[in-house]
Design a protein around this motif. Sequence first.
Motif, PDB file in Angstrom:
ATOM      1  N   GLN A  47      -0.021 -40.080  -6.161  1.00 31.47           N
ATOM      2  CA  GLN A  47      -1.396 -40.551  -6.279  1.00 31.47           C
ATOM      3  C   GLN A  47      -1.961 -40.947  -4.919  1.00 31.47           C
ATOM      4  OE1 GLN A  47      -3.354 -40.468  -8.977  1.00 31.47           O
ATOM      5  NE2 GLN A  47      -5.010 -41.149  -7.656  1.00 31.47           N
ATOM      6  N   ARG A  48      -1.157 -41.631  -4.119  1.00 33.25           N
ATOM      7  CA  ARG A  48      -1.616 -42.002  -2.769  1.00 33.25           C
ATOM      8  C   ARG A  48      -1.878 -40.764  -1.931  1.00 33.25           C
ATOM      9  NH1 ARG A  48       2.707 -46.082  -2.386  1.00 33.25           N
ATOM     10  NH2 ARG A  48       3.691 -44.548  -1.053  1.00 33.25           N
ATOM     11  N   LYS A  49      -1.020 -39.748  -2.079  1.00 29.07           N
ATOM     12  CA  LYS A  49      -1.190 -38.511  -1.326  1.00 29.07           C
ATOM     13  C   LYS A  49      -2.478 -37.798  -1.736  1.00 29.07           C
ATOM     14  CE  LYS A  49       1.450 -34.791  -1.946  1.00 29.07           C
ATOM     15  NZ  LYS A  49       2.623 -33.907  -1.971  1.00 29.07           N
ATOM     16  N   LEU A  50      -2.749 -37.748  -3.047  1.00 29.50           N
ATOM     17  CA  LEU A  50      -3.975 -37.122  -3.519  1.00 29.50           C
ATOM     18  C   LEU A  50      -5.212 -37.871  -3.045  1.00 29.50           C
ATOM     19  CD1 LEU A  50      -2.954 -36.168  -7.171  1.00 29.50           C
ATOM     20  CD2 LEU A  50      -3.228 -34.634  -5.202  1.00 29.50           C
ATOM     21  N   ASP A  51      -5.141 -39.209  -3.046  1.00 35.03           N
ATOM     22  CA  ASP A  51      -6.258 -40.008  -2.542  1.00 35.03           C
ATOM     23  C   ASP A  51      -6.500 -39.734  -1.066  1.00 35.03           C
ATOM     24  OD1 ASP A  51      -6.595 -41.134  -5.024  1.00 35.03           O
ATOM     25  OD2 ASP A  51      -5.543 -42.997  -4.525  1.00 35.03           O
ATOM     26  N   TYR A  52      -5.421 -39.615  -0.306  1.00 36.39           N
ATOM     27  CA  TYR A  52      -5.538 -39.329   1.117  1.00 36.39           C
ATOM     28  C   TYR A  52      -6.189 -37.962   1.342  1.00 36.39           C
ATOM     29  CZ  TYR A  52      -4.213 -37.974   5.834  1.00 36.39           C
ATOM     30  OH  TYR A  52      -4.240 -37.522   7.124  1.00 36.39           O
ATOM     31  N   TYR A  53      -5.738 -36.951   0.593  1.00 36.65           N
ATOM     32  CA  TYR A  53      -6.312 -35.614   0.749  1.00 36.65           C
ATOM     33  C   TYR A  53      -7.787 -35.589   0.362  1.00 36.65           C
ATOM     34  CZ  TYR A  53      -1.663 -33.636   1.483  1.00 36.65           C
ATOM     35  OH  TYR A  53      -0.425 -33.337   1.986  1.00 36.65           O
ATOM     36  N   ALA A  54      -8.141 -36.313  -0.696  1.00 37.29           N
ATOM     37  CA  ALA A  54      -9.546 -36.375  -1.110  1.00 37.29           C
ATOM     38  C   ALA A  54     -10.395 -37.039  -0.035  1.00 37.29           C
ATOM     39  CB  ALA A  54      -9.669 -37.126  -2.437  1.00 37.29           C
ATOM     40  N   GLN A  55      -9.876 -38.105   0.562  1.00 41.34           N
ATOM     41  CA  GLN A  55     -10.619 -38.794   1.618  1.00 41.34           C
ATOM     42  C   GLN A  55     -10.770 -37.899   2.842  1.00 41.34           C
ATOM     43  OE1 GLN A  55      -8.813 -42.326   3.263  1.00 41.34           O
ATOM     44  NE2 GLN A  55     -10.820 -43.294   3.454  1.00 41.34           N
ATOM     45  N   ARG A  56      -9.735 -37.164   3.200  1.00 42.05           N
ATOM     46  CA  ARG A  56      -9.825 -36.238   4.338  1.00 42.05           C
ATOM     47  C   ARG A  56     -10.837 -35.125   4.059  1.00 42.05           C
ATOM     48  NH1 ARG A  56      -9.667 -37.614   8.589  1.00 42.05           N
ATOM     49  NH2 ARG A  56      -9.269 -35.545   9.349  1.00 42.05           N
ATOM     50  N   GLN A  57     -10.879 -34.646   2.810  1.00 38.50           N
ATOM     51  CA  GLN A  57     -11.841 -33.608   2.450  1.00 38.50           C
ATOM     52  C   GLN A  57     -13.269 -34.131   2.564  1.00 38.50           C
ATOM     53  OE1 GLN A  57     -11.291 -30.441   1.971  1.00 38.50           O
ATOM     54  NE2 GLN A  57     -13.448 -30.052   1.629  1.00 38.50           N
ATOM     55  N   ARG A  58     -13.509 -35.360   2.094  1.00 39.16           N
ATOM     56  CA  ARG A  58     -14.846 -35.956   2.225  1.00 39.16           C
ATOM     57  C   ARG A  58     -15.217 -36.124   3.686  1.00 39.16           C
ATOM     58  NH1 ARG A  58     -13.800 -40.447  -2.018  1.00 39.16           N
ATOM     59  NH2 ARG A  58     -13.488 -41.592  -0.096  1.00 39.16           N
ATOM     60  N   ALA A  59     -14.249 -36.502   4.507  1.00 43.95           N
ATOM     61  CA  ALA A  59     -14.519 -36.665   5.942  1.00 43.95           C
ATOM     62  C   ALA A  59     -14.902 -35.326   6.568  1.00 43.95           C
ATOM     63  CB  ALA A  59     -13.303 -37.250   6.651  1.00 43.95           C
ATOM     64  N   ARG A  60     -14.213 -34.252   6.185  1.00 47.20           N
ATOM     65  CA  ARG A  60     -14.571 -32.926   6.712  1.00 47.20           C
ATOM     66  C   ARG A  60     -15.971 -32.520   6.271  1.00 47.20           C
ATOM     67  NH1 ARG A  60      -9.523 -31.539   4.604  1.00 47.20           N
ATOM     68  NH2 ARG A  60      -7.909 -31.895   6.138  1.00 47.20           N
ATOM     69  N   GLU A  61     -16.326 -32.822   5.009  1.00 49.68           N
ATOM     70  CA  GLU A  61     -17.656 -32.494   4.512  1.00 49.68           C
ATOM     71  C   GLU A  61     -18.727 -33.257   5.287  1.00 49.68           C
ATOM     72  OE1 GLU A  61     -17.629 -33.266   0.330  1.00 49.68           O
ATOM     73  OE2 GLU A  61     -16.159 -31.703  -0.062  1.00 49.68           O
ATOM     74  N   TYR A  62     -18.479 -34.551   5.536  1.00 49.69           N
ATOM     75  CA  TYR A  62     -19.427 -35.331   6.339  1.00 49.69           C
ATOM     76  C   TYR A  62     -19.560 -34.749   7.738  1.00 49.69           C
ATOM     77  CZ  TYR A  62     -20.005 -39.280   3.104  1.00 49.69           C
ATOM     78  OH  TYR A  62     -20.327 -40.084   2.049  1.00 49.69           O
ATOM     79  N   ALA A  63     -18.456 -34.364   8.330  1.00 45.15           N
ATOM     80  CA  ALA A  63     -18.493 -33.821   9.686  1.00 45.15           C
ATOM     81  C   ALA A  63     -19.279 -32.511   9.725  1.00 45.15           C
ATOM     82  CB  ALA A  63     -17.081 -33.611  10.215  1.00 45.15           C
TER      83      ALA A  63
END
Length: 83
Positions: A47-63
Motif C-alpha cells: 500500500q505504501r508503495k502504491l501511494d508513492y507511485y501515485a504521488q510520483r505520477q501526480r508530480a509528473r503530471e504537474y510538471a
Amino acid sequence: MIIGFGFGNPLQSIIMLLFTSLISYVIFRSLRNLGRGKQNPLLEREQRKLDYYAQRQRAREYARQFDLTDEEIERRLDEEDRT
C-alpha cells in the motif's frame, strides 16, 4: 513517549527508572499496535508503495501541465493530500 521515575538510593532509583520506563514503552507499543489493527506487513508495504507511485505520477503530471519547481509540486501534493 517513555515515562520513568525513581526515588531512594541511587541504585534503587536507577532500577525503578528502568522498570517504569520499560512498562511505559510496552504500554505505548501496545496502544500503537492496537490502533493499527492486525495488518499484514506485506500488504502495508504494498500500500505504501502504491501511494508513492501515485504521488510520483501526480508530480509528473504537474510538471508536464505547469512549469513548476520541485518545491511548488511538493506544496501542491501536500495540499491535495490534506483534503
